[in-house]
Design an enzyme around this catalytic site. Structure first.
Site, short mmCIF file in Angstrom:
data_model
loop_
_atom_site.label_atom_id
_atom_site.label_comp_id
_atom_site.label_asym_id
_atom_site.label_seq_id
_atom_site.Cartn_x
_atom_site.Cartn_y
_atom_site.Cartn_z
N TYR A 12 1.97 59.69 65.93
CA TYR A 12 0.80 59.93 66.78
C TYR A 12 -0.18 60.91 66.13
O TYR A 12 -0.81 61.72 66.79
CB TYR A 12 1.24 60.39 68.19
CG TYR A 12 2.25 59.45 68.79
CD1 TYR A 12 1.89 58.17 69.17
CD2 TYR A 12 3.61 59.82 68.93
CE1 TYR A 12 2.84 57.28 69.68
CE2 TYR A 12 4.55 58.93 69.44
CZ TYR A 12 4.15 57.66 69.81
OH TYR A 12 5.08 56.78 70.32
N ARG A 42 -3.13 65.86 68.98
CA ARG A 42 -2.02 66.24 69.85
C ARG A 42 -2.15 67.65 70.44
O ARG A 42 -1.89 67.83 71.64
CB ARG A 42 -0.67 66.08 69.14
CG ARG A 42 -0.42 64.64 68.62
CD ARG A 42 1.00 64.36 68.22
NE ARG A 42 1.87 64.36 69.37
CZ ARG A 42 2.65 65.35 69.73
NH1 ARG A 42 2.74 66.42 68.97
NH2 ARG A 42 3.37 65.29 70.81
N PRO A 50 12.22 53.18 69.12
CA PRO A 50 11.87 54.55 68.75
C PRO A 50 10.64 54.58 67.83
O PRO A 50 10.52 53.75 66.94
CB PRO A 50 13.10 55.01 67.97
CG PRO A 50 13.62 53.76 67.34
CD PRO A 50 13.34 52.65 68.32
N GLY A 51 9.74 55.49 68.10
CA GLY A 51 8.61 55.71 67.21
C GLY A 51 8.72 57.08 66.59
O GLY A 51 9.08 57.25 65.43
N ARG A 52 8.50 58.10 67.44
CA ARG A 52 8.47 59.48 66.97
C ARG A 52 9.74 59.88 66.22
O ARG A 52 9.68 60.60 65.23
CB ARG A 52 8.30 60.39 68.19
CG ARG A 52 8.03 61.83 67.85
CD ARG A 52 8.10 62.72 69.10
NE ARG A 52 7.53 62.12 70.28
CZ ARG A 52 6.31 62.40 70.76
NH1 ARG A 52 5.54 63.29 70.16
NH2 ARG A 52 5.85 61.81 71.85
N TYR A 71 -2.29 67.29 74.37
CA TYR A 71 -1.01 67.54 75.08
C TYR A 71 -0.55 68.99 74.98
O TYR A 71 0.63 69.27 75.21
CB TYR A 71 0.12 66.70 74.45
CG TYR A 71 -0.17 65.25 74.21
CD1 TYR A 71 -0.20 64.34 75.26
CD2 TYR A 71 -0.39 64.79 72.92
CE1 TYR A 71 -0.45 63.00 75.02
CE2 TYR A 71 -0.64 63.45 72.67
CZ TYR A 71 -0.67 62.56 73.73
OH TYR A 71 -0.92 61.23 73.49
N CYS A 90 -17.47 70.56 67.38
CA CYS A 90 -18.19 71.38 68.36
C CYS A 90 -17.55 71.27 69.75
O CYS A 90 -18.16 70.75 70.68
CB CYS A 90 -19.64 70.95 68.40
SG CYS A 90 -20.33 70.95 66.75
N1 LLP Z 1 8.36 51.95 74.03
C1 LLP Z 1 7.35 52.05 74.91
C2 LLP Z 1 7.26 51.05 75.99
C3 LLP Z 1 6.42 53.10 74.81
O1 LLP Z 1 5.44 53.20 75.71
C4 LLP Z 1 6.53 54.04 73.77
C5 LLP Z 1 5.58 55.15 73.61
C6 LLP Z 1 7.58 53.89 72.84
C7 LLP Z 1 8.48 52.84 73.01
C8 LLP Z 1 7.81 54.83 71.69
O2 LLP Z 1 8.05 56.12 72.15
P1 LLP Z 1 8.61 57.25 71.14
O3 LLP Z 1 9.95 56.80 70.65
O4 LLP Z 1 7.64 57.39 70.03
O5 LLP Z 1 8.67 58.46 71.98
N2 LLP Z 1 0.77 59.98 71.89
C9 LLP Z 1 1.87 60.66 72.53
C10 LLP Z 1 3.05 59.76 72.74
C11 LLP Z 1 2.72 58.48 73.49
C12 LLP Z 1 3.91 57.58 73.67
C13 LLP Z 1 3.50 56.26 74.23
N3 LLP Z 1 4.55 55.31 74.37
C14 LLP Z 1 2.21 61.92 71.73
O6 LLP Z 1 1.54 62.20 70.74
O7 LLP Z 1 3.12 62.66 72.10
#
Ligand code: LLP
Length: 432
Positions: free
Chosen positions: A385, A326, A288-290, A330, A356
């Site tokens: 992000y 973002r 998990p990231g977000r 998106y 600009c």
């Molecule tokens: N694992 C893999 C293989 C991934 O590609 C990603 C995110 C994650 C884990 C973590 O995902 P999360 O838990 O954060 O959803 N920049 C975009 C999101 C790109 C996500 C890329 N991969 C945004 O701002 O929404």
């Protein structure tokens, strides 16, 4: 959940007034709440207590050294996608043996570095990559731990630019081909087949797509475990967060909001997935990231001009798409709130940056409290992000970042001096 709230009329991050930080460190300014980060990590970690697991924070979502160090202190593993991210994790005090190295384009240099550091797994995305990892490992006289990313072809119901688990995109190996890939990889002597990985997308706000994907890979991973002695299954990241409303009049009111009731909590996620995963007898990895960093950060900006045209009310602020891309990239929604609350009517407003490009906006036609030049606004839920996707487009410095814990605040990345933007450049010799 998060620890950004109003105390009286002042927006605070934990025990610190955001306006004080904005005055002291200038804007645009990212502010992170350590308590929020840590509670998200612990919440997820505890929800999965029923199965042996490792939460690997997705470094790509927020790679500030203080963020990584705080999570390393809780025993977090890390999901990394470049040699640079691995170097950052190590610089922050993280353990390479708890790192999963993902990504479709690992270079030979990155593979060699990660092998020497002893990463837990390379999550490979193609056969040519497996062959390359084997070659590099042979050269170093090592065995490389690998997992192959299976593409389960499941629709994640999220934005098209962040859907990854269908056959329309570049990620992973098709479900139907995966067993053949493992059979061939098992003949490569410098590979150790350690696990299976999947990830279906990001900002997924319901448990059903995760459950569908897990159910689909269960028989597959059981067979692979028997044949190749796998130790782990990574079910990826992607847990969504609430962007709207990001801030009600306090945590209690927030939990009563409709969005909060629908939120995908770690408890709901675990209640559906742990019973499916436990019988496998494998270690479960999550990426998990977000979920961990998203609600733990805000971007603070100053209103430079209020500009009225025939039809529109523009608030021109000092943050721009180079600081937080973002909304432009998106069509993402970030709640915008005043750092100092005032009574009065709402005005339909466009909050825009100075770049600009007409895509340089944070919101359009949104009812916002009337603002004046010099007021500070906060873009909520900008911890994931946000800064990591910033650039110096228009020769704008990278923003400063502050970490808050309780009533303490520390500048964890100073604002980039403008000369640093071109400090590595030189005039070609024939121009001298
Ligand atoms: N694992 C893999 C293989 C991934 O590609 C990603 C995110 C994650 C884990 C973590 O995902 P999360 O838990 O954060 O959803 N920049 C975009 C999101 C790109 C996500 C890329 N991969 C945004 O701002 O929404």
């Amino acid at each position: 959940m998060h620890y950004f709230h109003y105390t009286g009329n002042r927006l605070c991050c934990e025990g610190v007034a955001v306006e004080t930080l904005a005055r002291k460190f200038g804007t645009p300014l990212y502010v992170y709440s350590q308590r929020t980060l840590e509670e998200h990590f612990k919440d997820l970690d505890q929800a999965l207590a029923g199965v042996e697991h490792l939460v690997c924070f997705a470094v790509k979502s927020n790679s500030n050294l203080s963020v990584l160090r705080a999570l390393a202190g809780l025993g977090s593993g890390f999901d990394i996608v470049s040699g640079g991210e691995l170097q950052r994790v190590i610089a922050a005090g993280g353990d390479p043996r708890q790192c999963a190295f993902a990504g479709v384009g690992k270079t030979e240099g990155e593979i060699e570095y990660a092998l020497r550091q002893g990463v837990y797994t390379f999550n490979a995305e193609s056969e040519p990559e497996l062959e390359r990892i084997n070659r590099v490992a042979a050269r170093l006289k090592k065995q490389a731990p690998v997992a192959v990313r299976v593409n389960p072809d499941v629709e994640a119901h999220t934005h098209k630019k962040i859907t990854t688990g269908t056959y329309e995109n570049k990620f992973g190996v098709a479900f139907e081909e995966i067993e053949g890939v493992y059979a061939r990889a098992s003949k490569l002597r410098h590979l150790r087949l350690r696990g299976l990985q999947m990830h279906i997308g990001s900002q997924i706000t319901e448990v059903a797509p995760f459950e569908e994907a897990v159910r689909k890979v269960l028989p597959l991973v059981t067979r692979l475990k028997e044949r190749h002695g796998l130790e782990f299954l990574s079910i990826g990241g992607g847990l969504g967060i609430v962007y709207k409303p990001a801030l009600a009049s306090g945590p209690a009111a927030w939990w009563r909001s409709a969005a909060a009731r629908d939120i995908l909590t770690p408890q709901k996620y675990a209640a559906r997935l742990v019973p499916l995963l436990k019988p496998l007898g494998l270690r479960i990895l999550l990426e998990p990231g977000r979920f961990i960093s998203g609600n733990a950060g805000i971007l603070v900006t100053r209103v430079e001009y209020v500009k009225r045209t025939g039809r529109k009310n523009f608030l021109i602020v000092d943050a721009a798409m180079n600081d937080l891309i973002r909304p432009a990239f998106y069509e993402a929604y970030h709640e915008i709130v005043p750092v100092r609350r005032k009574a009065g009517a709402m005005v339909s407003s466009d909050v825009v940056g100075p770049i600009c490009e007409s895509g340089d906006f944070f919101c359009q036609d949104r009812p916002l409290p009337k603002a004046r030049e010099g007021d500070y606004l906060a873009l909520m839920s900008a911890g994931a992000y946000g800064f990591v996707m910033a650039s110096s487009y228009n020769t704008r410095s990278l923003a400063a970042e502050v970490m808050v814990k309780g009533n303490r605040a520390a500048l964890v990345r100073p604002r980039q001096p403008v000369e640093d933007i071109w400090s590595g450049e030189a005039a070609a010799p024939w121009l001298k």
